[in-house]
Design a protein around this motif. Sequence first.
Motif, PDB file in Angstrom:
ATOM      1  N   ILE A 113      -7.191  11.645  -0.635  1.00 27.56           N
ATOM      2  CA  ILE A 113      -5.862  11.314  -0.127  1.00 27.56           C
ATOM      3  C   ILE A 113      -5.731   9.809   0.075  1.00 27.56           C
ATOM      4  N   ASN A 114      -6.724   9.218   0.692  1.00 28.02           N
ATOM      5  CA  ASN A 114      -6.690   7.781   0.954  1.00 28.02           C
ATOM      6  C   ASN A 114      -6.599   6.991  -0.340  1.00 28.02           C
ATOM      7  N   ASP A 115      -7.483   7.295  -1.286  1.00 29.71           N
ATOM      8  CA  ASP A 115      -7.502   6.554  -2.540  1.00 29.71           C
ATOM      9  C   ASP A 115      -6.251   6.824  -3.367  1.00 29.71           C
ATOM     10  N   SER A 116      -5.771   8.064  -3.326  1.00 31.65           N
ATOM     11  CA  SER A 116      -4.555   8.385  -4.077  1.00 31.65           C
ATOM     12  C   SER A 116      -3.363   7.596  -3.543  1.00 31.65           C
ATOM     13  N   ALA A 117      -3.253   7.502  -2.225  1.00 27.55           N
ATOM     14  CA  ALA A 117      -2.153   6.740  -1.639  1.00 27.55           C
ATOM     15  C   ALA A 117      -2.224   5.282  -2.065  1.00 27.55           C
ATOM     16  N   GLU A 118      -3.429   4.741  -2.078  1.00 24.70           N
ATOM     17  CA  GLU A 118      -3.598   3.335  -2.471  1.00 24.70           C
ATOM     18  C   GLU A 118      -3.234   3.125  -3.940  1.00 24.70           C
ATOM     19  N   LEU A 119      -3.723   4.008  -4.804  1.00 27.41           N
ATOM     20  CA  LEU A 119      -3.454   3.863  -6.234  1.00 27.41           C
ATOM     21  C   LEU A 119      -1.972   4.067  -6.550  1.00 27.41           C
ATOM     22  N   LEU A 120      -1.359   5.078  -5.923  1.00 29.81           N
ATOM     23  CA  LEU A 120       0.059   5.322  -6.167  1.00 29.81           C
ATOM     24  C   LEU A 120       0.914   4.192  -5.628  1.00 29.81           C
ATOM     25  N   GLY A 121       0.521   3.654  -4.477  1.00 35.75           N
ATOM     26  CA  GLY A 121       1.266   2.531  -3.925  1.00 35.75           C
ATOM     27  C   GLY A 121       1.237   1.335  -4.838  1.00 35.75           C
ATOM     28  N   GLU A 122       0.073   1.047  -5.393  1.00 36.16           N
ATOM     29  CA  GLU A 122      -0.026  -0.076  -6.320  1.00 36.16           C
ATOM     30  C   GLU A 122       0.756   0.186  -7.598  1.00 36.16           C
ATOM     31  N   GLN A 123       0.674   1.432  -8.090  1.00 33.62           N
ATOM     32  CA  GLN A 123       1.398   1.781  -9.306  1.00 33.62           C
ATOM     33  C   GLN A 123       2.904   1.633  -9.134  1.00 33.62           C
ATOM     34  N   LEU A 124       3.449   2.225  -8.080  1.00 37.35           N
ATOM     35  CA  LEU A 124       4.898   2.177  -7.873  1.00 37.35           C
ATOM     36  C   LEU A 124       5.358   0.788  -7.443  1.00 37.35           C
ATOM     37  N   GLY A 125       4.504   0.075  -6.703  1.00 36.16           N
ATOM     38  CA  GLY A 125       4.847  -1.304  -6.383  1.00 36.16           C
ATOM     39  C   GLY A 125       4.953  -2.146  -7.635  1.00 36.16           C
ATOM     40  N   THR A 126       4.053  -1.909  -8.587  1.00 38.97           N
ATOM     41  CA  THR A 126       4.100  -2.625  -9.859  1.00 38.97           C
ATOM     42  C   THR A 126       5.339  -2.243 -10.651  1.00 38.97           C
ATOM     43  N   VAL A 127       5.720  -0.969 -10.599  1.00 37.57           N
ATOM     44  CA  VAL A 127       6.936  -0.528 -11.288  1.00 37.57           C
ATOM     45  C   VAL A 127       8.154  -1.299 -10.777  1.00 37.57           C
ATOM     46  N   VAL A 128       8.272  -1.407  -9.445  1.00 33.06           N
ATOM     47  CA  VAL A 128       9.389  -2.154  -8.855  1.00 33.06           C
ATOM     48  C   VAL A 128       9.351  -3.612  -9.320  1.00 33.06           C
ATOM     49  N   GLU A 129       8.146  -4.195  -9.358  1.00 29.30           N
ATOM     50  CA  GLU A 129       8.009  -5.576  -9.816  1.00 29.30           C
ATOM     51  C   GLU A 129       8.441  -5.725 -11.270  1.00 29.30           C
ATOM     52  N   TRP A 130       8.004  -4.824 -12.120  1.00 32.00           N
ATOM     53  CA  TRP A 130       8.346  -4.916 -13.539  1.00 32.00           C
ATOM     54  C   TRP A 130       9.843  -4.750 -13.768  1.00 32.00           C
ATOM     55  N   ILE A 131      10.458  -3.819 -13.043  1.00 39.32           N
ATOM     56  CA  ILE A 131      11.906  -3.624 -13.195  1.00 39.32           C
ATOM     57  C   ILE A 131      12.644  -4.907 -12.827  1.00 39.32           C
ATOM     58  N   THR A 132      12.243  -5.502 -11.705  1.00 34.66           N
ATOM     59  CA  THR A 132      12.903  -6.727 -11.250  1.00 34.66           C
ATOM     60  C   THR A 132      12.621  -7.876 -12.200  1.00 34.66           C
ATOM     61  N   ARG A 133      11.355  -8.029 -12.585  1.00 40.57           N
ATOM     62  CA  ARG A 133      10.961  -9.112 -13.493  1.00 40.57           C
ATOM     63  C   ARG A 133      11.704  -9.034 -14.821  1.00 40.57           C
ATOM     64  N   ASP A 134      11.774  -7.834 -15.404  1.00 45.18           N
ATOM     65  CA  ASP A 134      12.438  -7.689 -16.698  1.00 45.18           C
ATOM     66  C   ASP A 134      13.931  -7.979 -16.597  1.00 45.18           C
ATOM     67  N   ALA A 135      14.544  -7.604 -15.475  1.00 45.30           N
ATOM     68  CA  ALA A 135      15.959  -7.920 -15.275  1.00 45.30           C
ATOM     69  C   ALA A 135      16.159  -9.431 -15.184  1.00 45.30           C
ATOM     70  N   MET A 136      15.278 -10.104 -14.476  1.00 46.07           N
ATOM     71  CA  MET A 136      15.373 -11.564 -14.342  1.00 46.07           C
ATOM     72  C   MET A 136      15.149 -12.270 -15.677  1.00 46.07           C
ATOM     73  N   CYS A 137      14.270 -11.710 -16.507  1.00 40.45           N
ATOM     74  CA  CYS A 137      13.948 -12.340 -17.792  1.00 40.45           C
ATOM     75  C   CYS A 137      14.949 -11.996 -18.894  1.00 40.45           C
ATOM     76  N   ALA A 138      15.975 -11.226 -18.552  1.00 41.31           N
ATOM     77  CA  ALA A 138      16.980 -10.843 -19.541  1.00 41.31           C
ATOM     78  C   ALA A 138      18.124 -11.851 -19.627  1.00 41.31           C
ATOM     79  N   GLY A 139      18.070 -12.909 -18.826  1.00 45.53           N
ATOM     80  CA  GLY A 139      19.141 -13.896 -18.820  1.00 45.53           C
ATOM     81  C   GLY A 139      19.143 -14.780 -20.057  1.00 45.53           C
ATOM     82  N   SER A 140      20.233 -15.488 -20.253  1.00 43.73           N
ATOM     83  CA  SER A 140      20.400 -16.339 -21.435  1.00 43.73           C
ATOM     84  C   SER A 140      20.150 -17.818 -21.145  1.00 43.73           C
TER      85      SER A 140
END
Length: 402
Positions: A113-140
């Motif tokens: 449970i402990n390790d799963s929470a840590e791994l999932l947190g990092e995974q979903l935190g990275t997802v949020v980062e990638w979504i934001t980063r890709d939106a920012m990098c879509a500018g002209s």
Amino acid sequence: MNKTIINTTATAAVSAKFPAKYYDRQLLESAKTRFVHAEFGQKRPIPRNSGKYVNFRRWNLFDPEAAISGLVEGETPTGQTLSQTDVEAEVKQYGAYVEVSDLLDLTAYDEVINDSAELLGEQLGTVVEWITRDAMCAGSNVQYAGGRTGRNALTSEDRLTTTEIRKAVRTLKKNKARPFCDGGRQPHFICICSPEATYDLQNDEMWKNVSTYSNSEAIYSGEIGRLFGVVFVESTEAKVFSQSVHNAVKAATTSSKTFVLKNMPTEAEKEYLSVGGNTIHIGSNEYTLDSEAPYDADTNTVKLSEAVTLAANSVVWSDDAAKSDNGNRAADVHCTLVFGKDAYGVVDLEGRGAVQLIVKPHGSSGTADPLDQRATVGAKVAAYAAVILNDLWLVRIEHTVS
């Protein structure tokens, strides 16, 4: 200082040794380490039951030319009309989970449970980062290092320098970008860059290390320096454009639209070759992929829009990174973002936050799990989106690294 808000919830009962609050905190800490791009956006919650879309609005400036000629004595001028620009964003959900068997529960449940929470947190935190980063990098609003005119014109020497930062600052100032003034700091712009870009930049004599700052000045998480009124924050998730395809022709063809790849394609190659209309280079010639069925994943066969004659072992490569060398290899292109306040916005659902932890123990599934064999630990981004609000206030510097 803007903060990204994360709320977490737990479903049903969990082990007494690790109560829900412990799991929640573990998820929060793991996800938080990834929030760099998401930290500096304008925060906009969506009230519950208000739909999946949110509008960011800004007033359009009046033209000074309309008032510079002055007033005519005793004559009322023509009135001006207020207008707004709307930027719409649609929130989406993201999530992942792991399944824990009853046998694993009996032998190593606490650690799982402990390790799963840590791994999932990092995974979903990275997802949020990638979504934001890709939106920012879509500018002209793009600045190519070394004065180049495009991404595929960049050479291995076109790296991030203080000169490139000064150019970006000049652009933002000319566009009247708003500086950040949070935490009692002096007005400043933000720069998000990769560790490789930082390495090159720190070779510059004009670099100012964060250790020389005043002790009374607040420092952002991940901040590594300041120069020319720009605060630099490092992110391992900074956008990098890599050459999608570098392969070879397996066997010679004569007047054929199709050929087979010699090497097992990577996921990036499969993705690029599966898009009809993409251009591909074979040797020194450029071709277009078939618009309907450009790639067969079962046979690693590529289909072109025209019949060609190819020699075995001819290099197959894409021209979507830096300038290719004689071996048709291209250097990676890194994106460094320099921006002002309110250049972009991020959205999450009010009262739910960006990331939630969901734990469902053994026995919680009823007849769907009659022998109580399965428990799950999951994480979900309840509702999130990111969008550029003012393209002129965000400069994307594209460059290579050493």
